[in-house]
Structures are given as structure tokens and as C-alpha cells.
Design a protein around this motif. Structure first.
Motif, short mmCIF file in Angstrom:
data_model
loop_
_atom_site.label_atom_id
_atom_site.label_comp_id
_atom_site.label_asym_id
_atom_site.label_seq_id
_atom_site.Cartn_x
_atom_site.Cartn_y
_atom_site.Cartn_z
N PRO A 145 0.85 -1.20 0.00
CA PRO A 145 0.00 0.00 0.00
C PRO A 145 0.88 1.24 0.00
O PRO A 145 2.00 1.22 0.51
CB PRO A 145 -0.79 -0.13 1.30
N THR A 146 0.37 2.31 -0.58
CA THR A 146 1.14 3.56 -0.58
C THR A 146 0.97 4.32 0.72
O THR A 146 1.81 5.15 1.06
CB THR A 146 0.73 4.47 -1.76
N LEU A 147 -0.10 4.02 1.46
CA LEU A 147 -0.40 4.71 2.70
C LEU A 147 -1.18 3.76 3.61
O LEU A 147 -1.98 2.96 3.13
CB LEU A 147 -1.25 5.96 2.42
N ILE A 148 -0.94 3.86 4.92
CA ILE A 148 -1.74 3.12 5.91
C ILE A 148 -2.39 4.15 6.82
O ILE A 148 -1.71 4.99 7.41
CB ILE A 148 -0.88 2.14 6.72
N CYS A 149 -3.72 4.09 6.91
CA CYS A 149 -4.49 4.99 7.77
C CYS A 149 -5.16 4.17 8.87
O CYS A 149 -5.62 3.07 8.63
CB CYS A 149 -5.57 5.71 6.96
N SER A 175 -7.01 5.21 -3.48
CA SER A 175 -6.50 3.97 -4.06
C SER A 175 -5.21 3.52 -3.37
O SER A 175 -4.39 4.34 -2.97
CB SER A 175 -6.25 4.17 -5.56
N ASN A 176 -5.06 2.23 -3.27
CA ASN A 176 -3.86 1.58 -2.74
C ASN A 176 -3.54 1.99 -1.30
O ASN A 176 -2.39 2.08 -0.91
CB ASN A 176 -2.66 1.82 -3.65
N THR A 177 -4.61 2.24 -0.53
CA THR A 177 -4.47 2.60 0.87
C THR A 177 -5.00 1.47 1.74
O THR A 177 -6.02 0.87 1.42
CB THR A 177 -5.22 3.91 1.18
N LEU A 178 -4.30 1.19 2.83
CA LEU A 178 -4.74 0.21 3.82
C LEU A 178 -5.38 0.98 4.97
O LEU A 178 -4.74 1.85 5.57
CB LEU A 178 -3.55 -0.62 4.33
N TYR A 179 -6.65 0.69 5.23
CA TYR A 179 -7.39 1.33 6.31
C TYR A 179 -7.54 0.33 7.46
O TYR A 179 -8.04 -0.78 7.25
CB TYR A 179 -8.78 1.76 5.83
#
Length: 153
Positions: free
Chosen positions: A44-48, A93-97
Motif C-alpha cells: 500500500p502507498t499509505l496506511i491509515c 487507491s492503494n491505501t490500507l485502512y
């Protein structure tokens, strides 16, 4: 467009930790799922994550293994009873929540079946589900990594 949804790892009882951080089992299961995801080259490009301690700890374990280019950050909107319809409008897109039930189940129902009241997927603590948006804007479950594969979990 693909997104990743994760329920936080198994938490300690409130009597043990008032903030309900991850239990030893929860940490171990998230580390195992993170290692599998890394092996599959999930990046993922980001993890929130939500503001709760257990979600932050889960996100940090995933971030250490998956090395998101834009890091790991706390955001609002992922709490157990938050508004899924408003949140769905902000997906990146490509984010892990990393969040909580019933929010994650309700978000998945809204995206895949058009209703937050439907539950097309059973989340497990520390597991990840990948949703992919098709050409017509409809979402489908692409894959899932879960700590337990038996139905008696």
C-alpha cells in the motif's frame, strides 16, 4: 482502484489495559498476516488508522512489514460507529485502512452490495481484505488474508 481494509488485531481486556492495546496473541497474528502480505508483495502507498490504540498498533506492525511510501497516519472516520457513506466518498487507491467493527463490515457491505446493512464478508481481528473497484464503479472482494481459516474461529 484497489483498497485494503483491516480490522485491528485482538485487543486486551479493558480490565488489563483501559486503552485496550493489542494482546500478545493479537500482535503475533498481525505480524504473521503482515509477513504473508509482504511475501505476496502487497505494497500500500499509505496506511491509515483510527484514533484507538489497538488500531494504531496494528497499523504500525503492517507499516513495518509493508513499508508504505507515504507512511502511516491517524485519520478520523474509522471509529466503530462512524458514517460509512461519508467515508466511502474519501477512499484513496492503494491505501490500507485499519479500523473496527461494525464500521469495516458496514463499509464493505456498502461498497460491494450497496447497503451497509448487508455483510458480504466476515472480518477477523488482524486480517486484511482487498476490495477492487471495477469499470462500472462496483466493488468486489479480490482476496483476503485471515489469521484463522476454520469456521470455528
Amino acid at each position: 482502484m484497489a483498497i485494503f481494509l483491516a480490522q485491528h488485531g485482538l485487543a486486551q481486556a479493558r480490565e488489563i489495559d483501559p486503552e485496550q492495546g493489542l494482546s500478545a496473541r493479537g500482535e503475533a497474528e498481525v505480524e504473521r498476516i503482515a509477513a504473508v502480505a509482504r511475501g505476496y508483495k502487497i505494497r500500500p502507498t499509505l496506511i491509515c488508522h483510527s484514533q484507538k490504540k489497538r488500531a494504531r498498533q496494528t497499523a504500525e506492525i503492517f507499516a513495518e512489514a509493508l513499508e508504505p511510501g507515504n507512511g502511516c497516519r491517524e485519520i478520523s472516520g474509522l471509529a466503530p460507529l462512524d458514517d460509512v457513506e461519508g467515508f466511502a466518498q474519501q477512499l484513496k487507491s492503494n491505501t490500507l485502512y485499519v479500523g473496527h467493527l461494525p464500521f469495516m463490515a458496514r463499509l464493505t457491505g456498502l461498497l460491494t452490495a450497496g447497503s451497509p446493512q448487508l455483510a458480504p464478508f466476515k472480518f477477523q481481528n488482524g486480517g486484511i481484505v482487498c476490495l477492487e473497484q471495477g469499470d462500472e464503479g462496483l466493488w468486489q472482494i479480490n482476496w483476503a488474508l485471515m489469521p484463522n481459516i476454520s469456521s470455528a474461529s
